[in-house]
Motif scaffolding. Sequence first.
Motif, PDB file in Angstrom:
ATOM      1  N   MET A 116     129.065  38.978  60.930  1.00  0.00           N
ATOM      2  CA  MET A 116     127.909  39.372  60.141  1.00  0.00           C
ATOM      3  C   MET A 116     126.854  38.272  60.116  1.00  0.00           C
ATOM      4  SD  MET A 116     128.896  42.414  58.923  1.00  0.00           S
ATOM      5  CE  MET A 116     127.691  42.677  57.647  1.00  0.00           C
ATOM      6  N   ALA A 117     127.299  37.045  59.916  1.00  0.00           N
ATOM      7  CA  ALA A 117     126.369  35.912  59.827  1.00  0.00           C
ATOM      8  C   ALA A 117     125.645  35.678  61.143  1.00  0.00           C
ATOM      9  CB  ALA A 117     127.128  34.657  59.402  1.00  0.00           C
ATOM     10  N   THR A 118     126.352  35.858  62.251  1.00  0.00           N
ATOM     11  CA  THR A 118     125.730  35.659  63.567  1.00  0.00           C
ATOM     12  C   THR A 118     124.641  36.695  63.809  1.00  0.00           C
ATOM     13  OG1 THR A 118     127.747  34.703  64.492  1.00  0.00           O
ATOM     14  CG2 THR A 118     126.151  35.611  66.046  1.00  0.00           C
ATOM     15  N   LEU A 119     124.938  37.957  63.544  1.00  0.00           N
ATOM     16  CA  LEU A 119     123.935  39.007  63.724  1.00  0.00           C
ATOM     17  C   LEU A 119     122.742  38.800  62.796  1.00  0.00           C
ATOM     18  CD1 LEU A 119     125.949  42.304  64.192  1.00  0.00           C
ATOM     19  CD2 LEU A 119     124.368  41.262  65.811  1.00  0.00           C
ATOM     20  N   SER A 120     123.012  38.367  61.586  1.00  0.00           N
ATOM     21  CA  SER A 120     121.938  38.112  60.631  1.00  0.00           C
ATOM     22  C   SER A 120     121.005  37.022  61.130  1.00  0.00           C
ATOM     23  CB  SER A 120     122.517  37.722  59.272  1.00  0.00           C
ATOM     24  OG  SER A 120     121.494  37.485  58.338  1.00  0.00           O
ATOM     25  N   GLU A 121     121.575  35.966  61.660  1.00  0.00           N
ATOM     26  CA  GLU A 121     120.752  34.861  62.159  1.00  0.00           C
ATOM     27  C   GLU A 121     119.910  35.299  63.353  1.00  0.00           C
ATOM     28  OE1 GLU A 121     118.784  31.470  62.845  1.00  0.00           O
ATOM     29  OE2 GLU A 121     119.937  31.995  61.049  1.00  0.00           O
ATOM     30  N   ILE A 122     120.471  36.108  64.235  1.00  0.00           N
ATOM     31  CA  ILE A 122     119.738  36.577  65.410  1.00  0.00           C
ATOM     32  C   ILE A 122     118.566  37.467  65.014  1.00  0.00           C
ATOM     33  CG2 ILE A 122     119.891  38.075  67.455  1.00  0.00           C
ATOM     34  CD1 ILE A 122     122.812  37.110  67.752  1.00  0.00           C
ATOM     35  N   THR A 123     118.788  38.367  64.064  1.00  0.00           N
ATOM     36  CA  THR A 123     117.791  39.396  63.763  1.00  0.00           C
ATOM     37  C   THR A 123     116.854  39.041  62.611  1.00  0.00           C
ATOM     38  OG1 THR A 123     119.416  40.536  62.375  1.00  0.00           O
ATOM     39  CG2 THR A 123     119.210  41.267  64.665  1.00  0.00           C
ATOM     40  N   LEU A 124     117.384  38.364  61.577  1.00  0.00           N
ATOM     41  CA  LEU A 124     116.577  38.081  60.396  1.00  0.00           C
ATOM     42  C   LEU A 124     116.056  36.651  60.338  1.00  0.00           C
ATOM     43  CD1 LEU A 124     118.630  39.918  57.622  1.00  0.00           C
ATOM     44  CD2 LEU A 124     116.838  40.809  59.110  1.00  0.00           C
ATOM     45  N   LYS A 125     116.783  35.732  60.966  1.00  0.00           N
ATOM     46  CA  LYS A 125     116.374  34.321  61.021  1.00  0.00           C
ATOM     47  C   LYS A 125     116.082  33.764  59.623  1.00  0.00           C
ATOM     48  CE  LYS A 125     114.271  35.272  65.521  1.00  0.00           C
ATOM     49  NZ  LYS A 125     115.467  34.972  66.292  1.00  0.00           N
ATOM     50  N   GLY A 126     116.921  34.127  58.675  1.00  0.00           N
ATOM     51  CA  GLY A 126     116.796  33.598  57.316  1.00  0.00           C
ATOM     52  C   GLY A 126     115.886  34.377  56.392  1.00  0.00           C
ATOM     53  N   PHE A 127     115.237  35.423  56.882  1.00  0.00           N
ATOM     54  CA  PHE A 127     114.330  36.215  56.043  1.00  0.00           C
ATOM     55  C   PHE A 127     115.121  36.975  54.983  1.00  0.00           C
ATOM     56  CE2 PHE A 127     112.251  40.337  55.217  1.00  0.00           C
ATOM     57  CZ  PHE A 127     111.064  39.881  54.659  1.00  0.00           C
ATOM     58  N   LYS A 128     114.612  36.953  53.735  1.00  0.00           N
ATOM     59  CA  LYS A 128     115.256  37.657  52.623  1.00  0.00           C
ATOM     60  C   LYS A 128     114.208  38.365  51.776  1.00  0.00           C
ATOM     61  CE  LYS A 128     118.319  35.916  50.034  1.00  0.00           C
ATOM     62  NZ  LYS A 128     119.041  35.062  49.049  1.00  0.00           N
ATOM     63  N   PRO A 129     114.595  39.422  51.080  1.00  0.00           N
ATOM     64  CA  PRO A 129     113.669  40.053  50.132  1.00  0.00           C
ATOM     65  C   PRO A 129     113.316  39.103  48.991  1.00  0.00           C
ATOM     66  CG  PRO A 129     115.556  41.476  50.609  1.00  0.00           C
ATOM     67  CD  PRO A 129     115.877  40.129  51.167  1.00  0.00           C
ATOM     68  N   ASP A 130     112.148  39.311  48.400  1.00  0.00           N
ATOM     69  CA  ASP A 130     111.771  38.539  47.218  1.00  0.00           C
ATOM     70  C   ASP A 130     112.546  38.989  45.996  1.00  0.00           C
ATOM     71  OD1 ASP A 130     109.329  36.882  48.178  1.00  0.00           O
ATOM     72  OD2 ASP A 130     108.906  38.913  48.912  1.00  0.00           O
ATOM     73  N   LEU A 131     112.916  40.272  45.968  1.00  0.00           N
ATOM     74  CA  LEU A 131     113.664  40.837  44.847  1.00  0.00           C
ATOM     75  C   LEU A 131     114.463  42.028  45.344  1.00  0.00           C
ATOM     76  CD1 LEU A 131     114.131  41.014  41.700  1.00  0.00           C
ATOM     77  CD2 LEU A 131     112.219  42.643  41.666  1.00  0.00           C
ATOM     78  N   THR A 132     115.706  42.129  44.888  1.00  0.00           N
ATOM     79  CA  THR A 132     116.536  43.291  45.203  1.00  0.00           C
ATOM     80  C   THR A 132     117.048  43.891  43.905  1.00  0.00           C
ATOM     81  OG1 THR A 132     117.258  42.382  47.340  1.00  0.00           O
ATOM     82  CG2 THR A 132     118.627  44.107  46.354  1.00  0.00           C
ATOM     83  N   LEU A 133     116.899  45.204  43.763  1.00  0.00           N
ATOM     84  CA  LEU A 133     117.452  45.933  42.632  1.00  0.00           C
ATOM     85  C   LEU A 133     118.664  46.708  43.134  1.00  0.00           C
ATOM     86  CD1 LEU A 133     114.145  47.289  41.067  1.00  0.00           C
ATOM     87  CD2 LEU A 133     115.538  45.404  40.212  1.00  0.00           C
ATOM     88  N   TYR A 134     119.834  46.321  42.647  1.00  0.00           N
ATOM     89  CA  TYR A 134     121.056  47.015  43.032  1.00  0.00           C
ATOM     90  C   TYR A 134     121.408  48.023  41.952  1.00  0.00           C
ATOM     91  CZ  TYR A 134     126.050  47.956  43.234  1.00  0.00           C
ATOM     92  OH  TYR A 134     127.263  48.594  43.231  1.00  0.00           O
ATOM     93  N   LEU A 135     121.383  49.303  42.312  1.00  0.00           N
ATOM     94  CA  LEU A 135     121.705  50.386  41.385  1.00  0.00           C
ATOM     95  C   LEU A 135     123.200  50.651  41.454  1.00  0.00           C
ATOM     96  CD1 LEU A 135     118.761  52.823  42.235  1.00  0.00           C
ATOM     97  CD2 LEU A 135     118.773  50.862  40.661  1.00  0.00           C
ATOM     98  N   ASP A 136     123.915  50.239  40.421  1.00  0.00           N
ATOM     99  CA  ASP A 136     125.372  50.300  40.453  1.00  0.00           C
ATOM    100  C   ASP A 136     125.888  51.632  39.922  1.00  0.00           C
ATOM    101  OD1 ASP A 136     128.030  49.204  40.796  1.00  0.00           O
ATOM    102  OD2 ASP A 136     128.104  49.086  38.606  1.00  0.00           O
ATOM    103  N   VAL A 137     126.651  52.322  40.749  1.00  0.00           N
ATOM    104  CA  VAL A 137     127.266  53.590  40.372  1.00  0.00           C
ATOM    105  C   VAL A 137     128.663  53.630  40.981  1.00  0.00           C
ATOM    106  CG1 VAL A 137     126.409  54.852  42.399  1.00  0.00           C
ATOM    107  CG2 VAL A 137     126.852  56.086  40.279  1.00  0.00           C
ATOM    108  N   THR A 138     129.597  54.291  40.311  1.00  0.00           N
ATOM    109  CA  THR A 138     130.935  54.414  40.871  1.00  0.00           C
ATOM    110  C   THR A 138     130.891  55.336  42.089  1.00  0.00           C
ATOM    111  OG1 THR A 138     131.514  56.329  39.505  1.00  0.00           O
ATOM    112  CG2 THR A 138     131.985  54.132  38.595  1.00  0.00           C
ATOM    113  N   PRO A 139     131.812  55.151  43.036  1.00  0.00           N
ATOM    114  CA  PRO A 139     131.843  56.046  44.195  1.00  0.00           C
ATOM    115  C   PRO A 139     132.028  57.506  43.796  1.00  0.00           C
ATOM    116  CG  PRO A 139     133.199  54.110  44.601  1.00  0.00           C
ATOM    117  CD  PRO A 139     132.782  54.051  43.159  1.00  0.00           C
ATOM    118  N   GLU A 140     132.850  57.752  42.788  1.00  0.00           N
ATOM    119  CA  GLU A 140     133.100  59.126  42.368  1.00  0.00           C
ATOM    120  C   GLU A 140     131.808  59.800  41.904  1.00  0.00           C
ATOM    121  OE1 GLU A 140     136.824  56.746  41.947  1.00  0.00           O
ATOM    122  OE2 GLU A 140     134.749  56.472  41.313  1.00  0.00           O
TER     123      GLU A 140
END
Length: 206
Positions: A116-140
Amino acid sequence: MRGKFIVVEGLEGAGKSSVVQLLVDRIEASGHRCVTTREPGGTAMAEAIRECVKQPWDETVAQETELMLMYAARRQLLINKIFPALDDNVWVVGDRHELSSLAYQGGGRQIDANIMATLSEITLKGFKPDLTLYLDVTPEKGLERARGRGELDRIEREGMAFFTRTRERYLELAAADKSIITVDAMQPMGAVHRDVSDRIKAFLTC
């Protein structure tokens, strides 16, 4: 001036689409230009990859194939839409980004973190969102909502253990990163939207 990149994440049925629109409304009301994206997808080539990823095949889809397709689509989206928008001082609201791969392929599929880290470095080169909102819900609950929308795609048809691992990885990653805010998406949607509105208001005024 450079735009900001805000991402909405979560399992199927978490309510991402309505939250994306809410964010766009709030951002534009504050005087910023704004565009939306989705992953995989967002450009002609990335949308073709999306169809490749989501449709059922009469053959085994290797986990590594799925992973590489996700990152390939992400790179196309970054180069052709996200980076140009940000450089033009346009804000971007994304329906999913790399956190999805880390949760679904890294957690759900249990793909090795080094890959995962290798692919991330190749494609994103350290780029990240300024903010992420994670909407947490159970799988069910999330899958119950997703089924109400219609037929499930190839990934949505995975077993409950897959989505349990995915959610666990989401929560683990969110707890370790201050740029990721967890919102309780088990609440009625009105309450979810109030929580999101409070979060984006604070972000816009900081």
